[in-house]
Motif scaffolding. Structure first.
Motif, PDB file in Angstrom:
ATOM      1  N   GLY A 137       0.797  -1.233   0.000  1.00 26.00           N
ATOM      2  CA  GLY A 137       0.000   0.000   0.000  1.00 26.00           C
ATOM      3  C   GLY A 137       0.821   1.269   0.000  1.00 26.00           C
ATOM      4  N   ILE A 138       2.141   1.183   0.141  1.00 27.80           N
ATOM      5  CA  ILE A 138       2.983   2.385   0.210  1.00 27.80           C
ATOM      6  C   ILE A 138       3.047   3.063  -1.175  1.00 27.80           C
ATOM      7  N   ARG A 139       3.336   4.359  -1.181  1.00 21.82           N
ATOM      8  CA  ARG A 139       3.576   5.060  -2.452  1.00 21.82           C
ATOM      9  C   ARG A 139       5.060   4.913  -2.794  1.00 21.82           C
ATOM     10  N   ALA A 140       5.361   4.595  -4.034  1.00 24.18           N
ATOM     11  CA  ALA A 140       6.774   4.332  -4.360  1.00 24.18           C
ATOM     12  C   ALA A 140       7.136   4.671  -5.791  1.00 24.18           C
ATOM     13  N   HIS A 141       8.323   5.213  -5.929  1.00 29.93           N
ATOM     14  CA  HIS A 141       9.063   5.142  -7.175  1.00 29.93           C
ATOM     15  C   HIS A 141      10.058   4.012  -6.933  1.00 29.93           C
ATOM     16  N   HIS A 176       4.762   0.658 -14.273  1.00 30.59           N
ATOM     17  CA  HIS A 176       4.752   2.129 -14.228  1.00 30.59           C
ATOM     18  C   HIS A 176       3.316   2.653 -14.216  1.00 30.59           C
ATOM     19  N   ARG A 177       3.022   3.497 -13.278  1.00 28.24           N
ATOM     20  CA  ARG A 177       1.693   4.092 -13.047  1.00 28.24           C
ATOM     21  C   ARG A 177       0.666   3.076 -12.542  1.00 28.24           C
ATOM     22  N   HIS A 178       1.142   1.980 -11.976  1.00 32.92           N
ATOM     23  CA  HIS A 178       0.254   0.985 -11.375  1.00 32.92           C
ATOM     24  C   HIS A 178      -0.581   1.621 -10.259  1.00 32.92           C
ATOM     25  N   LEU A 183       2.419   3.565  -7.828  1.00 32.88           N
ATOM     26  CA  LEU A 183       3.767   3.070  -8.145  1.00 32.88           C
ATOM     27  C   LEU A 183       4.247   3.715  -9.435  1.00 32.88           C
ATOM     28  N   GLN A 184       5.487   4.136  -9.462  1.00 35.55           N
ATOM     29  CA  GLN A 184       6.079   4.630 -10.702  1.00 35.55           C
ATOM     30  C   GLN A 184       7.475   4.038 -10.842  1.00 35.55           C
ATOM     31  N   TYR A 185       7.926   3.934 -12.088  1.00 35.53           N
ATOM     32  CA  TYR A 185       9.234   3.344 -12.323  1.00 35.53           C
ATOM     33  C   TYR A 185      10.305   4.417 -12.433  1.00 35.53           C
ATOM     34  N   ALA A 186      11.421   4.222 -11.738  1.00 34.54           N
ATOM     35  CA  ALA A 186      12.573   5.123 -11.831  1.00 34.54           C
ATOM     36  C   ALA A 186      13.784   4.294 -12.252  1.00 34.54           C
TER      37      ALA A 186
END
Ligand SMILES: [Zn+2]
Length: 439
Positions: A137-141, A176-178, A183-186
Motif C-alpha cells: 500500500g505504500i507510495r513508491a518510485h 509504471h503508473r500501477h 507506483l512509478q518506475y525510476a
C-alpha cells in the motif's frame, strides 16, 4: 472509503499556517477538507485529540532488498562493504529471501511514519520487489538496479547493457503508473563505476522519453570519487551531467564529496539530492553539506539508505541527524525543525516530482497522512521541535497512504509483523550460506 481524522493539531507543512486545530476529511484517495468538518455518514472516524497530524515522510533513497542483510556488513568502508558483503548477498538472493527482505523493510518504514519511498532493488527479481511494494500500500518510485561493468561485481549481478535495458523496459510496461500512479518506475543505474557510458547515455534518452526519474549514487566517499575521476577524467557529478544522467529528473544519493563546480553543475541542471546521514556516518564516508546545497538552490530529500549500513529505516531519525550535523558545520541557527520536517515531507516529494500529489496536507492532494501521539514525544517546544528532536517515529500511531489506512493504533493492517519477522529469520541463514557469509 471516507475517513475523518478528528480533533488533532494539523501540521500542513505548506506555506500557510504552521498549525491548524481541527479535522481532516479523506474521500477515496484524496484529502477533501481541512479544518472544521462535519462527519459524513458512514465515515471511519479516527480520534486525533492529543495528536499531531502531518503528511507522511518521503524517503528518497532506500534499498529494501538489503533489509535482511542487517548486521552482516559491519565496520567496512564503502567499496569493501559492497564487494565483500552487500554484492555477494544481493547476488545470492532468491525469490523467497528477496520477498522476505522487502516486506521486512516495508513494515519498518510504514510503522515509523514513511508513506512514500524511492527504492533501488537489485539487478534481478524486480517483479517480486514490485509485487511486495504494491501489496503493502505504500507510495513508491522503484527501479531495478543496473550494473553492466565494475570491479568486484559478482557474476550473478553483472548484466549485459542490452539485458539491463530490457529488464527495465519490461518492468516499466508492467508496473509504471500501477494503481492510479501510486507506483512509478525510476531507472536505477547503481553508480558510475558499475555502469558503462553506453548504458548511462541510453537510459538517459529512454528516461527522458518516458518521463521517468533516474535514481543513482554519487560522490559518496573519497575513494569512490577518486576512482570515478580516474576512469572518466571528470569529477563524478560533472560526469553525470555530461552523460545526461544528472538532470531535473535525477535523484542523486549522498553528494558528500562535491567541489563547488559540481554543486553549480547540479544546480544548473536541476538535479535533486538525497541526504543519508546515518549511512554516511556509519560507513565513515563523510557529511554532506545540506545547508550549502539548499542555499545553492538544490532540492534535498532524506533517506535511510539500507539496513545494511544504518541499521534502521527510520526517517525521523535521519531528520534529527540532519539537523545535528548541519549545526556542526554551520552553527545552531543552521536550520530549524520546521524546515527539517519540510525537507522530510514536501521537499522529498518535490525531488520525486510528486509535490502536486503529496508532501503536505492540502485539499485535493492524495491522502498520505501520519497521526502522532503527542504523549509519546519528549515534551517541550513547538510540535515540529518535538517531532524532529523528541522521537517522532516512536509516536507514530496511524498511517494512511492514498486514502488507505495501513497502520491503525500502531498495528499494521496489511503486513503481519510476527509473520514478516519469522519469514525473514527463516530465509536469512539460507541466504547467508548461498553467499558464503556467516550469519
Ligand atoms: Zn544506497
Amino acid at each position: 472509503m471516507t475517513i475523518l481524522v478528528r480533533g488533532g493539531t494539523l501540521l500542513p507543512m505548506d506555506p500557510g499556517p504552521r498549525e491548524v486545530r481541527g479535522d481532516l476529511l479523506i474521500s477515496g484517495r484524496q484529502i477533501v477538507a481541512v479544518g472544521k468538518v462535519q462527519a459524513p455518514p458512514g465515515a471511519d472516524v479516527i480520534d486525533a485529540s492529543g495528536c499531531y497530524v502531518m503528511p507522511g515522510l518521503v524517503q528518497t533513497h532506500l534499498h529494501l532488498v538489503q533489509t535482511i542483510f542487517r548486521g552482516l556488513a559491519e565496520d567496512l568502508s564503502l567499496l569493501d562493504w559492497l564487494r565483500t558483503r552487500v554484492w555477494p548477498l544481493e547476488a545470492a538472493h532468491d525469490e523467497a529471501s528477496i520477498r522476505a527482505s522487502v516486506r521486512l523493510g516495508l513494515l519498518e518504514v510504514l510503522v515509523t511514519g514513511t508513506t512514500t519511498i524511492l527504492d533501488m532493488g537489485t539487478t534481478h527479481l524486480g517483479d517480486a520487489v514490485a509485487e511486495e511494494i504494491a501489496a503493502s500500500g505504500i507510495r513508491a518510485h522503484f527501479g531495478q538496479a543496473m550494473m553492466d561493468t565494475g570491479e568486484g561485481v559478482p557474476r550473478k549481478l553483472l548484466e549485459t547493457t542490452r539485458a539491463s535495458l530490457d529488464a527495465s523496459a519490461a518492468l516499466i510496461k508492467k508496473w509504471h503508473r500501477h494503481d492510479a500512479g501510486r507506483l512509478q518506475y525510476a531507472y536505477a543505474p547503481r553508480f558510475a563505476l558499475s555502469c558503462t557510458r553506453e548504458l548511462l547515455e541510453t537510459l538517459t534518452t529512454l528516461s527522458r522519453m518516458g518521463s521517468h526519474l533516474v535514481h543513482t549514487h554519487t560522490n559518496e566517499n573519497a575513494s569512490e570519487r577518486a576512482l570515478v575521476e580516474k576512469a572518466t577524467g571528470r569529477a563524478p557529478a560533472v560526469y553525470l551531467v555530461e552523460v545526461g544522467v544528472a538532470s531535473d529528473r535525477a535523484v542523486l544519493a549522498h553528494a558528500v564529496h562535491l567541489d563547488p563546480a559540481e554543486v553549480k553543475a547540479l544546480r544548473d541542471v536541476g538535479a535533486s539530492v538525497t541526504h543519508c546521514p546515518s549511512s554516511n556516518l556509519k560507513l565513515g564516508s563523510g557529511v554532506a553539506d545540506v545547508i550549502g546545497l539548499r542555499a545553492a538552490g538544490i532540492t534535498v530529500g532524506i533517506g535511510a539508505d539500507g539496513a545494511a549500513c544504518n541499521n534502521r529505516l527510520d526517517g525521523f531519525e535521519e531528520l534529527r541527524l540532519a539537523g545535528l550535523l548541519a549545526r556542526m558545520r554551520h552553527g545552531p541557527t543552521a536550520i530549524g525543525a520546521w524546515d527539517l520536517l519540510r525537507m522530510g515531507t514536501f521537499e522529498g516529494a518535490k525531488a520525486l516530482h510528486l509535490d502536486q500529489q503529496t508532501g503536505s496536507l492540502s485539499v485535493d492532494k492524495r491522502a498520505d497522512v501520519v497521526v502522532l501521539d503527542a504523549e509519546r514525544l519528549a515534551p517541550g517546544g513547538d510540535p515540529t521541535v518535538r517531532i524532529v528532536y523528541g522521537g517522532g517515529s516512536r509516536a507514530v500511531r496511524d498511517v494512511i497512504v492514498d486514502g488507505q489506512l495501513l497502520v491503525r493504533a500502531g498495528r499494521p493492517l496489511r503486513l503481519d509483523p510476527a509473520e514478516v519477522r519469522a519469514n525473514a529469520a527463516e530465509t536469512l541463514p539460507l541466504l547467508a550460506t548461498r553467499a558464503g557469509i556467516a550469519s
